[in-house]
Scaffold this active site. Structure first.
Site, mmCIF file in Angstrom:
data_model
loop_
_atom_site.group_PDB
_atom_site.id
_atom_site.type_symbol
_atom_site.label_atom_id
_atom_site.label_comp_id
_atom_site.label_asym_id
_atom_site.label_seq_id
_atom_site.Cartn_x
_atom_site.Cartn_y
_atom_site.Cartn_z
ATOM 1 N N HIS A 62 13.356 -1.864 65.348
ATOM 2 C CA HIS A 62 14.297 -1.783 66.466
ATOM 3 C C HIS A 62 13.588 -1.868 67.815
ATOM 4 C CE1 HIS A 62 18.207 -0.596 64.446
ATOM 5 N NE2 HIS A 62 17.342 -0.672 63.440
ATOM 6 N N GLY B 135 9.380 -6.573 73.464
ATOM 7 C CA GLY B 135 8.975 -6.560 72.062
ATOM 8 C C GLY B 135 8.431 -5.210 71.648
ATOM 9 N N ASP C 47 6.663 -2.822 72.536
ATOM 10 C CA ASP C 47 6.031 -2.174 73.692
ATOM 11 C C ASP C 47 6.365 -0.699 73.833
ATOM 12 O OD1 ASP C 47 8.673 -2.365 74.401
ATOM 13 O OD2 ASP C 47 8.334 -3.427 76.302
ATOM 14 N N ASP D 188 18.838 1.702 47.787
ATOM 15 C CA ASP D 188 18.603 1.419 46.371
ATOM 16 C C ASP D 188 18.324 2.734 45.664
ATOM 17 O OD1 ASP D 188 15.916 2.095 46.708
ATOM 18 O OD2 ASP D 188 15.137 0.091 46.345
ATOM 19 N N THR E 86 15.615 3.772 44.237
ATOM 20 C CA THR E 86 14.232 4.258 44.314
ATOM 21 C C THR E 86 13.759 4.268 45.768
ATOM 22 O OG1 THR E 86 13.382 2.014 43.931
ATOM 23 C CG2 THR E 86 13.656 3.438 41.989
ATOM 24 N N VAL F 42 9.964 4.698 46.814
ATOM 25 C CA VAL F 42 8.968 3.768 46.277
ATOM 26 C C VAL F 42 9.203 2.389 46.883
ATOM 27 C CG1 VAL F 42 8.031 2.688 44.193
ATOM 28 C CG2 VAL F 42 8.862 5.049 44.105
#
EC number: 1.11.1.14
Length: 372
Positions: free
Chosen positions: A75, A94, A96, A222, A224, A227
């Site tokens: 973000h 960007g 920064d 998900d 997991t 992991v």
């Protein structure tokens, strides 16, 4: 960043490495903790590492604070637009650290809702250790990912100057955006193509949603979430059957497992003809997942920066533990089979996977960071 540019960059890096190998070896330094690094300035980051592993990541865990630190990298970094600059407007800096320096502005942008918690958790470490917000965001994200078993050896470069102004609103993709919109946005930010977009979304292997459904937090993408594996790419291709919470939320579609969140954007990208085969390519292919994410993470953390002017401090980042060997790299969650796959790649069949035994998989909530 087209693949031909990637190939050229890799070739250049290898030639530089060969030409400067002796010089780099002579430059290596030994830190007070006995670790050897490529540049003496890297030694100071070991103190930061010890501090955040204990006091931010709760003993080097791949939990909510790690997940949100990885999210913060994207973000902050993606908020850059050469297209705006070409119009004579400020296009953002960007990677920064502006999302921390100007958090009163940027954390109120709609796609950044909920990031104020991790920003507030990270600020004291930045002040304590006297590092720039941009460098700290990249460092914390790399360390956070290294805490997740299966993750690549993460790269970390220093040298980001503090941001001078807040990034403009509208530069961070939203989960309700179309595939066209998201591809266009990442292409503008760093000339990333549709394949590299898929690589970025590998981060959702260790992620959860705290604000898409306002009635429930800590919904993993998900089964997991602790992991770094390819289950995210398996489960996003399974037929959605229900919502984990209230349902009907902007940017959310039905997921295949109780307790699991599926973003509309993830579902769409997994099924789009431009991205579906790359998406499927990560299923049961841990080595590809690792190498592609290692590359794209570094590229993101250098958006808006001059890589040649930065210092490689990757030696400080811990090496991740391997994926647990008690389950396959990729599998169907208990209760799911090949019949549940919504095949989207027209070029190759979906890989044959084992179904875990037992009752239907239910995904547990991840405890959000304090204050969330």
């Amino acid at each position: 960043m087209a693949l031909k540019q990637l190939a050229a960059a890799v070739a250049l890096a290898l030639s530089i490495q060969a030409a400067q190998g002796a010089a780099v070896k002579e430059k290596r330094a030994t830190c007070s903790n006995g670790a050897t690094v490529g540049d003496a300035s890297s030694c100071a980051w070991f103190d930061v590492l010890d501090d955040i592993q204990q006091n931010l990541f709760n003993g080097a865990q791949c939990g909510a604070e790690a997940h949100e630190s990885i999210r913060l990298v994207f973000h902050d970094a993606i908020a850059i637009s050469p297209a705006l600059e070409s119009q004579g407007k400020f296009g953002g800096g960007g990677a920064d650290g502006s999302i921390i320096l100007f958090d009163d502005i940027e954390t109120n942008f709609h796609p950044n809702i909920g990031l104020d918690e991790i920003v507030n958790l990270q600020k004291p470490f930045i002040q304590k250790h006297g590092v720039t917000p941009g460098d700290f965001i990249a460092f914390a994200g790399a360390v956070a990912m290294s805490n997740c078993p299966g993750a690549p050896q993460m790269n970390f470069f220093t040298g980001r100057a503090p941001a001078t102004q807040a990034a403009p609103d509208g530069l961070v993709p939203e989960p309700f955006h179309t595939v066209d919109q998201i591809i266009s946005r990442v292409n503008d930010a760093g000339e990333f193509d549709e394949l590299e977009l898929v690589w970025m979304l590998s981060a959702h292997s260790v992620a959860a949603a705290n604000d898409v459904d306002p009635t429930i937090q800590g919904l993993a993408f998900d089964s997991t979430p602790g992991v770094f594996d390819s289950q995210f790419f398996v489960e996003t291709q399974l037929r959605g059957t229900a919502f984990p919470g209230s349902g009907g939320n902007q940017g959310e579609v039905e997921s295949p497992l109780p307790g699991e969140m599926r973003l509309q954007s993830d579902s769409s990208i997994a099924r789009d003809s431009r991205t579906a085969c790359e998406w499927q390519s990560f299923v049961n292919n841990q080595s590809k997942l690792v190498s592609d994410f290692q590359f794209i993470f570094l590229a993101l953390t250098q958006l808006g920066e001059n890589p040649d002017a930065m210092t490689d401090c990757s030696d400080v980042i811990p090496i991740s533990k391997p994926v647990p060997n008690n389950v396959p790299f990729s599998f169907f969650p208990a209760g799911k089979t090949m019949a549940d796959v919504e095949q989207a790649c027209a070029e190759t069949p979906f890989p044959t996977l084992t179904t875990l035994p037992g009752p239907e998989t239910s995904v547990q909530r991840i405890q959000p960071p304090p204050g969330a």
